[in-house]
Design an enzyme around this catalytic site. Structure first.
Site, PDB file in Angstrom:
ATOM      1  CB  CYS A   1      -0.998  -0.043   1.151  1.00 18.44           C
ATOM      2  SG  CYS A   1      -2.358   1.097   0.889  1.00 18.44           S
TER       3      CYS A   1
ATOM      4  CG  HIS B   1      -3.072  -3.386   4.569  1.00 13.97           C
ATOM      5  ND1 HIS B   1      -1.785  -2.934   4.676  1.00 13.97           N
ATOM      6  CD2 HIS B   1      -3.805  -2.341   4.094  1.00 13.97           C
ATOM      7  CE1 HIS B   1      -1.750  -1.652   4.297  1.00 13.97           C
ATOM      8  NE2 HIS B   1      -2.945  -1.276   3.931  1.00 13.97           N
TER       9      HIS B   1
HETATM   10  N1  GLN Z   1      -1.863   6.849   2.666  1.00 11.55           N
HETATM   11  C1  GLN Z   1      -2.041   6.026   1.503  1.00 11.55           C
HETATM   12  C2  GLN Z   1      -3.435   6.112   0.911  1.00 11.55           C
HETATM   13  O1  GLN Z   1      -4.383   6.435   1.577  1.00 11.55           O
HETATM   14  C3  GLN Z   1      -1.700   4.588   1.862  1.00 11.55           C
HETATM   15  C4  GLN Z   1      -2.667   3.945   2.824  1.00 11.55           C
HETATM   16  C5  GLN Z   1      -2.218   2.581   3.262  1.00 11.55           C
HETATM   17  O2  GLN Z   1      -1.037   2.298   3.311  1.00 11.55           O
HETATM   18  N2  GLN Z   1      -3.150   1.736   3.635  1.00 11.55           N
HETATM   19  O3  GLN Z   1      -3.594   5.836  -0.258  1.00 11.55           O
END
Ligand code: GLN
Length: 232
Positions: A90, A189
């Site tokens: 992510c 995740h």
């Molecule tokens: N901050 C990034 C987004 O919102 C990554 C979020 C995350 O790692 N889950 O796209």
């Protein structure tokens, strides 16, 4: 000794992706491979000689700090050039790309994958299941991101979405993640390696450059099967 480097968990730890390192070390042990985890804080220099590097998900501000720290010496790029395995989840996936937009400002990424991320119109949250050509069974996880990611021409996706959103939020059939050699980026995740032990074993094999002794961990298998059945 297989060295697993968990990068900037104090910044990239929001979604529990730190567990990916633990799963790799545990399964390496089951396969008779000695392994150790090294935690590298954002004030530390990332070693260039380790075997597997891990980046996790984060909030926007933490993600920007992590990228700024890594840009100082580009050590992760040097490690990847030498053939190291990298799994980036992510925020991690976004910052190893060509660029991403953070609070209206475009930042160049580490350039390890030719992908670009911009803010989407809604947050993409929930269970996700994807099919990757690398594995017989689908992979499952959960996602929570505002960014949407597009792949440069010729870039291989990690998988295709069966359930959930992935890179763009376009639903079933659209793409999740990207891969290039031993660099893997994905929105999953979970931690993804706890939910999908076959992916952990692939990363171990890539790191040691040969097949590993087949691992029979019934509990891990049952858990993966349960999550697959529940993500339809
Ligand atoms: N901050 C990034 C987004 O919102 C990554 C979020 C995350 O790692 N889950 O796209």
């Amino acid at each position: 000794m297989l060295e697993i480097v968990r990068i900037h968990n104090e910044l990239l730890g929001t979604y529990g992706d730190r567990g990916n390192a633990d799963v790799l070390a545990f399964r390496a042990g089951l396969a008779g491979i000695k392994a150790r985890i090294r935690d590298i804080a954002y004030t530390d220099v990332i070693p260039t000689t380790a075997d597997i590097y891990l980046l996790g998900g984060a909030e926007d501000a933490a993600q920007a700090l992590s990228l700024a720290a890594m840009k100082k010496n580009m050590a992760l790029n040097k490690a990847v050039d030498k053939g190291a395995v990298l799994l980036a989840i992510c925020a991690g996936f976004q910052i190893i790309g060509t660029s991403y937009v953070n609070r209206d400002e475009e930042q160049s990424g580490l350039g390890l994958l030719d992908v670009r991320t911009v803010p989407g119109h809604r947050r993409l949250v929930g269970d996700i299941s994807i099919k990757s050509d690398l594995f017989e069974q689908p992979l499952t996880g959960f996602e929570n991101h505002g960014g949407v990611t597009t792949l440069g021409e010729g870039v291989a996706p990690f998988g295709r979405v069966l359930v959930g959103n992935g890179n763009t939020g376009d639903g079933a059939g659209s793409l999740d993640g990207a891969i290039n050699g031993n660099v893997f980026g994905t929105y999953l995740h979970g931690p993804v390696l706890a939910r999908n032990p076959q992916f952990a074993d692939l990363l171990l094999e890539r790191a040691i450059g040969s097949e590993i002794t087949p691992i029979h961990d019934e509990l891990a298998e049952r858990y993966a099967q349960w999550r697959r059945a529940a993500t339809k």
